[in-house]
Design a protein around this motif. Sequence first.
Motif, short mmCIF file in Angstrom:
data_model
loop_
_atom_site.label_atom_id
_atom_site.label_comp_id
_atom_site.label_asym_id
_atom_site.label_seq_id
_atom_site.Cartn_x
_atom_site.Cartn_y
_atom_site.Cartn_z
N GLY A 128 0.81 -1.20 0.00
CA GLY A 128 0.00 0.00 0.00
C GLY A 128 0.85 1.26 0.00
N PRO A 144 -4.36 4.81 6.24
CA PRO A 144 -4.76 3.77 5.31
C PRO A 144 -4.95 2.43 6.00
CG PRO A 144 -2.42 4.17 5.14
CD PRO A 144 -2.96 5.22 6.06
N ASP A 145 -5.66 1.55 5.34
CA ASP A 145 -5.84 0.18 5.84
C ASP A 145 -4.47 -0.49 5.95
OD1 ASP A 145 -7.81 -2.26 6.12
OD2 ASP A 145 -6.18 -2.90 4.78
N ALA A 264 -6.64 8.09 -3.94
CA ALA A 264 -7.19 6.75 -4.13
C ALA A 264 -7.16 6.29 -5.58
CB ALA A 264 -8.63 6.69 -3.60
N ARG A 512 -16.06 2.64 -7.85
CA ARG A 512 -15.34 1.39 -7.66
C ARG A 512 -14.80 0.86 -8.99
NH1 ARG A 512 -19.60 0.27 -3.60
NH2 ARG A 512 -18.59 0.37 -1.56
N LYS A 515 -11.68 2.82 -9.63
CA LYS A 515 -10.62 2.31 -8.76
C LYS A 515 -10.07 1.01 -9.32
CE LYS A 515 -8.40 1.88 -4.70
NZ LYS A 515 -7.28 2.77 -4.29
N GLY A 522 -5.30 -2.41 -5.73
CA GLY A 522 -5.74 -1.68 -4.54
C GLY A 522 -4.62 -1.13 -3.68
N PRO A 526 -5.04 2.68 0.40
CA PRO A 526 -6.09 1.68 0.64
C PRO A 526 -6.99 2.06 1.82
CG PRO A 526 -3.91 0.85 1.28
CD PRO A 526 -3.69 2.10 0.52
N GLY A 527 -8.28 2.00 1.57
CA GLY A 527 -9.27 2.29 2.61
C GLY A 527 -9.63 3.75 2.75
N CYS A 532 -11.74 -0.76 1.32
CA CYS A 532 -10.96 -1.73 0.55
C CYS A 532 -11.85 -2.84 0.01
CB CYS A 532 -9.87 -2.34 1.43
SG CYS A 532 -8.57 -1.19 1.89
N ARG A 535 -9.94 -8.97 -0.47
CA ARG A 535 -8.71 -9.47 -1.11
C ARG A 535 -8.71 -10.99 -1.12
NH1 ARG A 535 -3.57 -7.32 1.51
NH2 ARG A 535 -2.67 -8.10 -0.40
#
Length: 535
Positions: A128, A144-145, A264, A512, A515, A522, A526-527, A532, A535
Amino acid sequence: MSSNEIDINVVDFVPGRWGDPADPMRLSDSVTGALSMLGITEQAPDPAALALPSPRLDSNALTAFSATGASVTTDDEVRAARLRGFSTPDLLRFRAGDGSDAPDAVVTPSTADQVAAVLAVCDEQGIGLSPFAGGTTVTGGLVPDRSRPVISLDLRDLTGLLHLDETSQIATFASGTRLPDAERLLGEHGFELGHFPQSYEGATIGGCAVTRSAGQSSVGYGRFDDMVVGLTVATPRGVAEIGTAPKSAAGPDLRQLFLGSEGAFGVVTRVRVRVHPTPSVRRFYGWHFPDFAAGATAMRALAQSNIKPTVLRLSDEAETGLNLANPSAAGSANGPVGGCLMIVGFEGDAADVDCRDAYISARLNELGGAALGTEPGEHWREGRFRGPYLRDPLLDAGALVETLETVTFWSNLDRLKADVTAAVTGALGDQGTPAVVMCHISHVYPTGASLYFTVIAKSLTDPVAQWAEAKSAANAAIRAAGASITHHHAVGTDHQAAYLEEIGDVQQTALRAVKSALDPNGVLNPGILLPCASR
């Protein structure tokens, strides 16, 4: 602080504190007394030692990043400096010693080609990437995630005025250019951008683009997204050059796809913006109105006229009473007694300013305003970036203090203000903490205006959860009133759920798809903005 924006220096914010640590704000005795009326009498505990997780990148990944020519480090101090942004929950977690959101490494490219190369490494290895520049986000845009390793992509070496088309009045900047530097560089050529958000000392050109920033001169010069005429964006699928003409009928305007995208969909490396000649005259006034409704009516009349000021701001009764238009004197009785304070500012050449000043002064008199002269206006201008500096000493004093903003149409403004105020005071009151909720309007349009709320209450044992409940109530009230969840603070993670509700299923599907097409693995922030994908 200088009242001339071109003389204001760039500030590298210290993690966990807003602004210049060498120039802190201190609470006046009157503010301290006001806090005691809310039961705020005990100092907050000293910040805990910050604990960061160990970096998760292996030597192969670090070697691959180094091979791009970018600087790479896993040093804890550098990682901590990229930890979150400056929302109150961000600061409270920092004070609690929570470093769990720290990136696994900081990668600093010095060219746009290196940005593209770093992106390629992230895409290939599933790492990420969180773009970082000024770091002044207040809605979780730097959280971020972390279900995968994440790097902070520090863009602050991408800086400078790359080109100035004086005929078309368009400037091209590298995205990491700080706003004070941008104004200084333009000033050398007799031009100005005129974008002055409260984060001016630390914010960057690219950050303003990807968050749809709105500066305090938005009435005269527009929001930042109004200024952008073109972008260069690096994505895992290649580099996009966007914006070839002032206006075009050649399909949808893809600038709007990346403006507000918060990294993003791609990493902005260059921004082309419209600029204007440096104003020779700047004149700021204070006006008094008997109440918020009368002041808002006057603002609407100006917004819907053909002649407008450069700056237009109205504080409600509570904000006026605390004199927050002059942060250095907050809590003093130097402001108008009762009613509401309006700030009206003009910039331009002498003839233009004189014409607009005369017309608007006459209109405000007709609409029930009372002129207060230049002193309140100049106090506001000189302290315009100082307001956020109050938050740190308030948190130190044991207060919970945070802001939120929204935007709606004029016909819905009164309802929105009442509903959000009631929601926040109710949520905090249910927790046994009476709150002061203040509001101002600082961005207006012919069809509507933004509302910016400041909230102060006593901090409880778990202030993060305390504010989360109040913020949830505010978000629900905003959505129930049909307003937008944010006017200029952006989405990040804090507004994500309400944002998805606001745009609905069809628009979510479209975003989406974008994205997925631009960032199929991704890896881009991320997030942030969008949750997200599985996965």
